[in-house]
Design an enzyme around this catalytic site. Structure first.
Site, short mmCIF file in Angstrom:
data_model
loop_
_atom_site.label_atom_id
_atom_site.label_comp_id
_atom_site.label_asym_id
_atom_site.label_seq_id
_atom_site.Cartn_x
_atom_site.Cartn_y
_atom_site.Cartn_z
N GLU A 119 -6.19 -8.12 -0.92
CA GLU A 119 -6.69 -8.19 0.46
C GLU A 119 -8.18 -7.89 0.49
OE1 GLU A 119 -4.88 -5.46 3.17
OE2 GLU A 119 -2.87 -5.81 2.42
N GLU A 155 0.82 -1.21 0.00
CA GLU A 155 0.00 0.00 0.00
C GLU A 155 0.86 1.26 0.00
OE1 GLU A 155 -3.04 -0.23 3.04
OE2 GLU A 155 -4.27 -1.45 1.71
C1 GLA Z 1 -4.35 -2.66 4.69
C2 GLA Z 1 -2.95 -3.21 4.86
C3 GLA Z 1 -2.89 -4.43 5.71
C4 GLA Z 1 -3.82 -4.32 6.89
C5 GLA Z 1 -5.22 -4.05 6.41
C6 GLA Z 1 -6.22 -3.97 7.53
O1 GLA Z 1 -4.99 -3.07 3.57
O2 GLA Z 1 -2.32 -3.47 3.63
O3 GLA Z 1 -1.55 -4.60 6.13
O4 GLA Z 1 -3.39 -3.30 7.72
O5 GLA Z 1 -5.23 -2.82 5.75
O6 GLA Z 1 -7.53 -3.80 7.06
#
Ligand code: GLA
Ligand code: ZN
Length: 679
Positions: free
Chosen positions: A316, A157
């Site tokens: 994710e 991210e």
């Molecule tokens: C983001 C991050 C993860 C985690 C999630 C929690 O997407 O990439 O490492 O912190 O949020 O929802």
């Protein structure tokens, strides 16, 4: 599709797995062993390792240890589970940050961060870049040729901007290049005579600190462009090592849906495939889950369109709940399945979770996980995930196929930024996303899947193109759109089309600028922003009346422009609000005011007919997506409503059940049908 992406699609399966942090459990071999057993039970075939493992690899400067990683990758691979390996640069070790303050980010208020949290390093820092590159070399030595390695997940991210002196200097260098080292070119492009903000030297230009220069729109836009460029340049440091050392392993990084910070069209060019993290707020009070679903579908399309022609990965999502909403509600039964199938419907070749197993401490200890603190597989979440994985197992044939869209929607980060930073209209929130989602949803309700593309991409291949609030237009765009419509294309644009050019200077000679007013046969002379409690209405040719909120443009028409609807109220009562102009073999629609879904529907219905696309509506709450592989098509029907819905399915085999179908069927609430046609 290039060879590298095929490394991934050569796995004859939809990827199913998630973020896995065995390094937090190295003192619990029993748990590590249990993980493998449970992954097997859940039908997991991939794990994302190493997302935040920098210190586990390098506890002190230059002292590396990859033995635990290799052991875990071996054990996973032996159990049939592949590894997507993250580069661990999303969070920096304490020892590194203490020794090198320059790697800590300077925030928009000018203060340098203390060490802590994550995603807060300086992308410019040579120290950071060097340390990451060194680590990646060693990581490649250790596991670069591991047979289980199927993809690199670059950092995590990527986001935010650093305002440190290093970044400021790189910004100035970037500007010098962009403006031919000519400060007056900058002054012209940014209209700096305003409030006496003329620069007489590049050295006077600072990043837009929140207590600094916030009133030069061109600066704000260029800063955002620079921020993207700098992050991409940082990524090159990682990419250089990985491409050289592991030339066949595809690269991705996880985008964040409608994130404002980077131009994902630019970042995607660095990647072999795109991926993203989807955390929609299902069950939010006041929001129908059907709306949440279609907004998510739009976001899938937005990310997918960053790499047209190639499937993406849902890197994710949560199997149950997150920990960062104000109220962390569980996904209701059935929602996870529907959301997972929706991702695949929209072009994902994998559905992965954050996170495989809940950690014991840290702020994410109560974030949803496939395996909770009880370590059991007989609870709802684990069973839901397992059931979805079984469904995904039945969709293996879809891998590598791409969305078959009937229409394109143009979305441009430059335009978005310029619009969001503009003072005027609704100052705080112009509601571009709502406008785009509304049109996306309107088309989807007709069973038309939509490709979201940048204005520079090849949208001309679609018979219909919609342009929600495309406020900033670049030279050459109007000519392209004109040629497209003349040769039979159908364009539907909304209010605030073409107000400014590439550096945010207003187009002269009337809006939409640059020849677009000739194409649409419309000049927006003024724009009225309504108070939230105010409404106007559109009166259509057949006498129908639909509400208008937020924006009303006062339009002046060319002689051959047809009026579809007029304003019902205010001093511009009776003047045109929605128009159509037949041009060559095509048509150009202009929506001058923010209509409701029914109003949009009236325009879209006619535009779809002009474009030769279906104009029949799907039942309420049914979302439709289509993927195509050669002659084979995969039709996805998702019931996002809380009630069963009847829907007419094409003839083929329903892939989740193996049944032949064709004709009307009932889809249960949150149910789905996937029809494979033409094998
Ligand atoms: C983001 C991050 C993860 C985690 C999630 C929690 O997407 O990439 O490492 O912190 O949020 O929802
Ligand atoms: Zn910096």
């Amino acid at each position: 599709m290039n060879d590298r992406y095929q490394t991934l699609t050569s796995l004859p399966a939809v990827l199913r797995g998630g973020d896995y942090n065995p390094d937090q459990w190295l003192d619990r071999p029993d748990i590590l062993e249990q993980d493998i057993r449970l992954m097997h039970e859940a039908g997991v075939n991939t794990a994302t390792l190493g997302v935040f493992s920098w210190t586990a690899y390098e506890r002190a400067d230059g002292e590396y240890d990859f033995a635990w990683l290799k052991e875990r990758m071996d054990a996973l691979y032996a159990a049939g589970i592949c590894t997507e390996l993250a580069t661990p640069s999303g969070a920096k070790p304490n020892w590194l940050a203490k020794a090198n303050p320059e790697i800590r980010r300077v925030q928009v208020d000018g203060r340098r961060d203390k060490q802590g949290r994550r995603h807060n390093h300086c992308y410019s820092s040579p120290v950071y870049r060097r340390k990451v590159a060194q680590l990646l070399e060693r990581l490649c030595d250790a596991v670069g040729d591991h047979p289980g390695l199927i993809a690199w997940h670059l950092s995590n991210e990527l986001g935010g901007a650093c305002h440190c002196p290093l970044c400021a200097e790189r910004f100035r260098t970037w500007l010098r290049r962009r403006y031919h080292n000519d400060i007056d070119e900058v002054n012209k492009a940014w209209w700096t005579g305003f409030w006496s903000h003329i620069y007489t030297d590049f050295d006077q230009i600072d990043p837009p600190f929140d207590n600094g220069e916030q009133s030069v729109n061109g600066l704000l836009l260029d800063w955002r462009r620079f921020t993207t460029w700098n992050a991409a340049d940082y990524l090159d440091t990682e990419i250089e090592v990985l491409r050289r050392r592991t030339p066949n392993i595809p690269l991705t990084t996880n985008f964040m849906s409608y994130y404002p910070g980077f131009d994902y069209h630019v970042l995607a060019q660095k990647l072999d495939f795109v991926s993203w993290d989807a955390y929609p707020q299902w069950g939010e009070p006041g929001h129908d889950d059907t709306d949440v679903a279609i907004r998510t579908a739009f976001e899938h399309a937005l990310i997918r369109g960053c790499k047209p022609g190639r499937p993406f990965l849902l890197m994710e999502c949560t199997p149950s709940l997150v920990n960062w909403h104000a109220y962390n509600k569980l996904k209701r039964p059935g929602v996870n399945r529907l959301a997972g199938l929706q991702a695949v419907a929209c072009g994902a070749d994998g559905v992965q979770y954050f996170q495989w197993r809940a950690g014991r401490g840290g702020v994410e200890q109560f974030h949803g996980a496939v395996v909770g603190h009880d370590g059991r597989s007989d609870h709802r979440v684990f069973r839901d995930v397992t059931a979805l994985n079984e469904d995904l197992g039945r969709l293996a044939g879809v891998c590598g196929s791409y969305t078959q869209a009937g229409a394109a929607l143009l979305f441009d980060w430059d335009s978005r930024w310029a619009l969001e930073d503009a003072w005027g209209f609704q100052k705080q929130d112009k509601k571009l996303r709502e406008c785009a989602v509304r049109l996306y949803a309107g088309l989807n309700r007709h069973g038309v899947d939509v490709e979201v593309l940048g204005p520079e991409a090849g949208w001309e291949t679609y018979p219909l193109v919609v342009l929600p609030m495309l406020y900033l237009t670049k030279p050459g765009f109007a000519q392209r759109l004109d040629a497209y419509v003349r040769s039979g294309g159908v364009a539907v644009a909304t209010y605030m089309l073409g107000y400014v050019g590439p550096t945010t200077l207003a187009h002269l000679g009337g809006f939409p600028g640059e020849g677009l007013k000739d194409l649409f046969g419309v000049t927006a002379r003024e724009i009225d922003t309504l108070y939230p409690q105010d409404q106007n209405a559109a009166i259509w040719g057949d006498g129908a009346n639909t509400p208008i909120v937020d924006y009303c443009e006062l339009l002046e028409l060319a002689d051959d422009t047809e009026v579809l609807a007029r304003y019902a109220d205010d001093f511009y009562e009776g003047t045109p609000a929605v128009t159509r102009r037949a041009v060559g073999r095509g048509a150009a629609y202009y929506i001058g005011a923010r209509l409701d879904a029914v109003g949009d529907e009236r325009v879209l219905c006619r535009a779809l007919r002009d474009a030769g696309l279906p104009d029949e509506l799907l039942p309420d709450g049914i979302e439709y997506h289509c993927r195509r592989n050669g002659t084979e098509r995969w039709h996805f029907y998702l019931n996002t409503a809380e009630k069963p819905r009847r829907v007419r399915l094409p003839a083929g085999v329903e892939a989740l059940t193996g049944r032949p179908v064709g004709g009307e069927e009932e889809l249960s609430a949150l149910g789905a049908a996937v029809v494979r046609e033409g094998r």
